[in-house]
Design a protein around this motif. Structure first.
Motif, PDB file in Angstrom:
ATOM      1  N   LEU A  90      -5.458 -10.787 -15.180  1.00  0.00           N
ATOM      2  CA  LEU A  90      -6.210 -11.755 -15.897  1.00  0.00           C
ATOM      3  C   LEU A  90      -7.767 -11.368 -16.057  1.00  0.00           C
ATOM      4  O   LEU A  90      -8.355 -11.158 -17.161  1.00  0.00           O
ATOM      5  CB  LEU A  90      -5.855 -13.108 -15.497  1.00  0.00           C
ATOM      6  CG  LEU A  90      -5.008 -14.041 -16.115  1.00  0.00           C
ATOM      7  CD1 LEU A  90      -4.979 -15.258 -15.312  1.00  0.00           C
ATOM      8  CD2 LEU A  90      -4.976 -14.252 -17.527  1.00  0.00           C
ATOM      9  N   LEU A  91      -8.449 -11.192 -15.016  1.00  0.00           N
ATOM     10  CA  LEU A  91      -9.737 -10.736 -14.761  1.00  0.00           C
ATOM     11  C   LEU A  91      -9.989  -9.471 -15.455  1.00  0.00           C
ATOM     12  O   LEU A  91     -10.924  -9.282 -16.202  1.00  0.00           O
ATOM     13  CB  LEU A  91     -10.170 -10.783 -13.247  1.00  0.00           C
ATOM     14  CG  LEU A  91     -10.301 -12.258 -12.919  1.00  0.00           C
ATOM     15  CD1 LEU A  91     -10.831 -12.008 -11.178  1.00  0.00           C
ATOM     16  CD2 LEU A  91     -11.356 -12.950 -13.531  1.00  0.00           C
ATOM     17  N   TYR A  92      -9.283  -8.569 -15.233  1.00  0.00           N
ATOM     18  CA  TYR A  92      -9.412  -7.109 -15.929  1.00  0.00           C
ATOM     19  C   TYR A  92      -9.358  -7.004 -17.355  1.00  0.00           C
ATOM     20  O   TYR A  92     -10.191  -6.681 -18.002  1.00  0.00           O
ATOM     21  CB  TYR A  92      -8.429  -6.121 -15.428  1.00  0.00           C
ATOM     22  CG  TYR A  92      -8.670  -4.745 -15.918  1.00  0.00           C
ATOM     23  CD1 TYR A  92      -9.540  -3.898 -15.552  1.00  0.00           C
ATOM     24  CD2 TYR A  92      -7.824  -4.149 -16.949  1.00  0.00           C
ATOM     25  CE1 TYR A  92     -10.153  -2.830 -15.978  1.00  0.00           C
ATOM     26  CE2 TYR A  92      -7.922  -3.091 -17.412  1.00  0.00           C
ATOM     27  CZ  TYR A  92      -9.016  -2.148 -16.934  1.00  0.00           C
ATOM     28  OH  TYR A  92      -9.255  -1.010 -17.449  1.00  0.00           O
ATOM     29  N   TRP A  93      -8.390  -7.755 -17.901  1.00  0.00           N
ATOM     30  CA  TRP A  93      -8.325  -7.556 -19.247  1.00  0.00           C
ATOM     31  C   TRP A  93      -9.253  -8.869 -20.123  1.00  0.00           C
ATOM     32  O   TRP A  93      -9.451  -8.609 -21.283  1.00  0.00           O
ATOM     33  CB  TRP A  93      -6.775  -8.110 -19.890  1.00  0.00           C
ATOM     34  CG  TRP A  93      -5.901  -7.020 -19.561  1.00  0.00           C
ATOM     35  CD1 TRP A  93      -4.866  -7.180 -18.438  1.00  0.00           C
ATOM     36  CD2 TRP A  93      -5.898  -5.553 -19.976  1.00  0.00           C
ATOM     37  NE1 TRP A  93      -4.172  -5.595 -18.361  1.00  0.00           N
ATOM     38  CE2 TRP A  93      -5.105  -5.106 -19.340  1.00  0.00           C
ATOM     39  CE3 TRP A  93      -6.699  -5.047 -21.039  1.00  0.00           C
ATOM     40  CZ2 TRP A  93      -4.686  -3.399 -19.597  1.00  0.00           C
ATOM     41  CZ3 TRP A  93      -6.495  -3.552 -21.115  1.00  0.00           C
ATOM     42  CH2 TRP A  93      -5.476  -3.053 -20.615  1.00  0.00           C
ATOM     43  N   SER A  94      -9.800  -9.590 -19.509  1.00  0.00           N
ATOM     44  CA  SER A  94     -10.740 -10.536 -20.112  1.00  0.00           C
ATOM     45  C   SER A  94     -12.027 -10.205 -19.769  1.00  0.00           C
ATOM     46  O   SER A  94     -13.078 -10.463 -20.621  1.00  0.00           O
ATOM     47  CB  SER A  94     -10.279 -11.881 -19.717  1.00  0.00           C
ATOM     48  OG  SER A  94     -10.410 -12.289 -18.316  1.00  0.00           O
ATOM     49  N   LEU A  95     -12.368  -9.760 -18.612  1.00  0.00           N
ATOM     50  CA  LEU A  95     -13.910  -9.571 -18.148  1.00  0.00           C
ATOM     51  C   LEU A  95     -14.068  -8.348 -17.553  1.00  0.00           C
ATOM     52  O   LEU A  95     -15.450  -7.992 -17.492  1.00  0.00           O
ATOM     53  CB  LEU A  95     -14.255 -10.552 -17.058  1.00  0.00           C
ATOM     54  CG  LEU A  95     -14.652 -11.926 -17.533  1.00  0.00           C
ATOM     55  CD1 LEU A  95     -14.938 -12.805 -16.470  1.00  0.00           C
ATOM     56  CD2 LEU A  95     -16.148 -11.940 -18.274  1.00  0.00           C
ATOM     57  N   GLY A  96     -13.304  -7.407 -17.470  1.00  0.00           N
ATOM     58  CA  GLY A  96     -13.223  -6.330 -16.711  1.00  0.00           C
ATOM     59  C   GLY A  96     -14.041  -5.213 -17.843  1.00  0.00           C
ATOM     60  O   GLY A  96     -13.718  -5.186 -18.847  1.00  0.00           O
ATOM     61  N   TYR A  97     -14.645  -4.130 -17.095  1.00  0.00           N
ATOM     62  CA  TYR A  97     -15.116  -3.150 -17.620  1.00  0.00           C
ATOM     63  C   TYR A  97     -13.756  -1.801 -17.827  1.00  0.00           C
ATOM     64  O   TYR A  97     -13.562  -1.415 -16.878  1.00  0.00           O
ATOM     65  CB  TYR A  97     -16.243  -2.323 -17.330  1.00  0.00           C
ATOM     66  CG  TYR A  97     -17.633  -3.122 -17.127  1.00  0.00           C
ATOM     67  CD1 TYR A  97     -17.706  -4.230 -18.215  1.00  0.00           C
ATOM     68  CD2 TYR A  97     -18.497  -3.003 -16.388  1.00  0.00           C
ATOM     69  CE1 TYR A  97     -18.602  -5.010 -18.181  1.00  0.00           C
ATOM     70  CE2 TYR A  97     -19.719  -3.651 -16.435  1.00  0.00           C
ATOM     71  CZ  TYR A  97     -19.637  -4.689 -17.240  1.00  0.00           C
ATOM     72  OH  TYR A  97     -20.958  -5.480 -17.021  1.00  0.00           O
ATOM     73  N   LEU A  98     -13.269  -1.914 -19.029  1.00  0.00           N
ATOM     74  CA  LEU A  98     -12.019  -1.038 -19.243  1.00  0.00           C
ATOM     75  C   LEU A  98     -12.069   0.400 -19.132  1.00  0.00           C
ATOM     76  O   LEU A  98     -12.629   1.140 -19.836  1.00  0.00           O
ATOM     77  CB  LEU A  98     -11.594  -1.611 -20.664  1.00  0.00           C
ATOM     78  CG  LEU A  98     -11.175  -2.927 -21.201  1.00  0.00           C
ATOM     79  CD1 LEU A  98     -10.490  -3.349 -22.125  1.00  0.00           C
ATOM     80  CD2 LEU A  98     -10.443  -3.609 -19.687  1.00  0.00           C
TER      81      LEU A  98
END
Length: 358
Positions: free
Chosen positions: A170-178
């Motif tokens: 959840l955190l990666y896809w909403s707030l992470g630097y991809l």
């Protein structure tokens, strides 16, 4: 004679600031000018063409010769000032074609880069204290259409603990630097502005950050955590307060057993750095909305239900996150967990049913 209806006054010893928020003009008045303005507010017909202060008020637009039409506003004056005061960005020249715009925008960016960018590490903990999250998983290939159809706001959660892997995803896809978007970076992007998220951000500044409110996540102690998007990691901020979660969200106690939630904050200093105009404040909320929706769609794709609110007891939340008197401020909250899918909590449904039976 009439007083400009789009004025507000700020006391600033030894004088006062009169702000014409429609026309983005402000004036500093000493005691003599302030006293005369008060007299004219009390009686606009006292205008005297031989009084230099009166004529200056007229020439600057503080006074007008005719009544200005104002739209009926259904909210309070503060919201009206905010809306009108952030309209129509003042600019010396509007580019007339793409070539002029390109030159104008490049000059603006180069001018911004002559000043130091805000410290990206504001309020973050030393790297030695980072809690690394599991590698995020992908989302189901057909998840977008399903998530768009199934996403809904629920107000009844089971409190069942969430796997840390789901929280990581959840955190990666909403707030992470991809990592998946590193190919988008080229030499035209300024140093420090290369990070890319799944949601758009004004000026590519990534002005929003996230603080995780954890009550029940496998492998993670309850508490408040800051999310570090570049490292895909957390750092501990504070223990959970003695009050229930609903107390931080203006009494919405149906959400007290929500296993995990995200306080979305905005780094206003990042926005001020590139966009020195009050309209940029709008963009902070737009970006928070983008991130909230992305969070909800990702959660729905993982089989979770979501809830969101903009009703915060701001002072308590700021203290909890360590953001008192900071250029970073909380704007929004979104959470998720296992739910029975009910849009209303059972207590509200009971009251509605009771009303129908009477």
């Amino acid at each position: 004679m009439h007083i400009n209806p789009h004025l507000f006054i700020l006391p600033r010893t030894p004088g006062q600031i009169v702000w014409d928020y429609r026309n983005h003009k402000q004036f500093e008045l000493n005691l003599e000018y302030s006293t005369r303005l008060a007299q004219l507010i009390d009686d606009p017909d006292a205008f005297d063409t031989h009084n230099i202060i009166d004529t200056q008020f007229l020439n600057t637009g503080i006074l007008t010769t005719s009544t200005q039409d104002t739209n009926e506003w259904g909210w309070d004056e503060l919201s009206k000032i905010f809306h009108i005061g952030t309209k129509n960005i003042p600019c010396e020249y509007t580019p007339q074609n793409i070539h002029e715009w390109s030159r104008h925008y490049l000059d603006h960016c180069n001018d911004v880069l002559t000043s130091s960018a805000p410290d990206c590490a504001l309020a973050l903990r030393p790297a030695s204290q980072l809690i690394n999250l599991p590698a995020p998983s992908g989302l189901p290939a057909d998840s977008l259409a399903n998530a768009l159809a199934l996403r809904k706001t629920c107000r009844s959660f089971t409190g069942k603990a969430l796997p840390l892997g789901d929280v990581s995803t959840l955190l990666y896809w909403s707030l992470g630097y991809l990592k998946e978007r590193e190919g988008d970076i080229d030499e035209t992007i300024a140093e420090g502005l290369t990070a890319r998220r799944s949601s758009p951000s004004g000026g590519g500044l990534n002005a929003c950050e996230g603080f995780l409110h954890v009550q029940s996540v496998d492998g993670l102690e309850p508490g408040l955590y800051a999310y570090h998007p570049a490292d895909h990691a957390l750092s501990f901020v504070s223990a959970l307060p003695g009050c229930p979660l609903g107390q931080l969200l203006c009494g919405q106690h149906f959400i007290n057993n929500l296993p995990v939630g995200l306080f979305i904050t905005a780094r206003f200093d990042k926005l001020w750095w590139k966009y020195p105009h009050s309209r940029a404040y709008r963009m902070a909320y737009v970006e928070a909305g983008h991130i909230s929706q992305t969070f909800q769609l990702a959660a729905t794709a993982l089989g979770l239900n979501t809830w969101l609110t903009g009703a915060l007891t701001d002072d308590q939340v700021e203290t909890l996150l360590g953001l008192e008197d900071s250029a970073e401020q909380p704007l929004f909250f979104v959470g998720c967990g296992k739910s029975d899918g009910q849009v209303m909590c059972k207590e509200l449904k009971a009251l509605l049913n009771e009303g129908r039976q009477q």
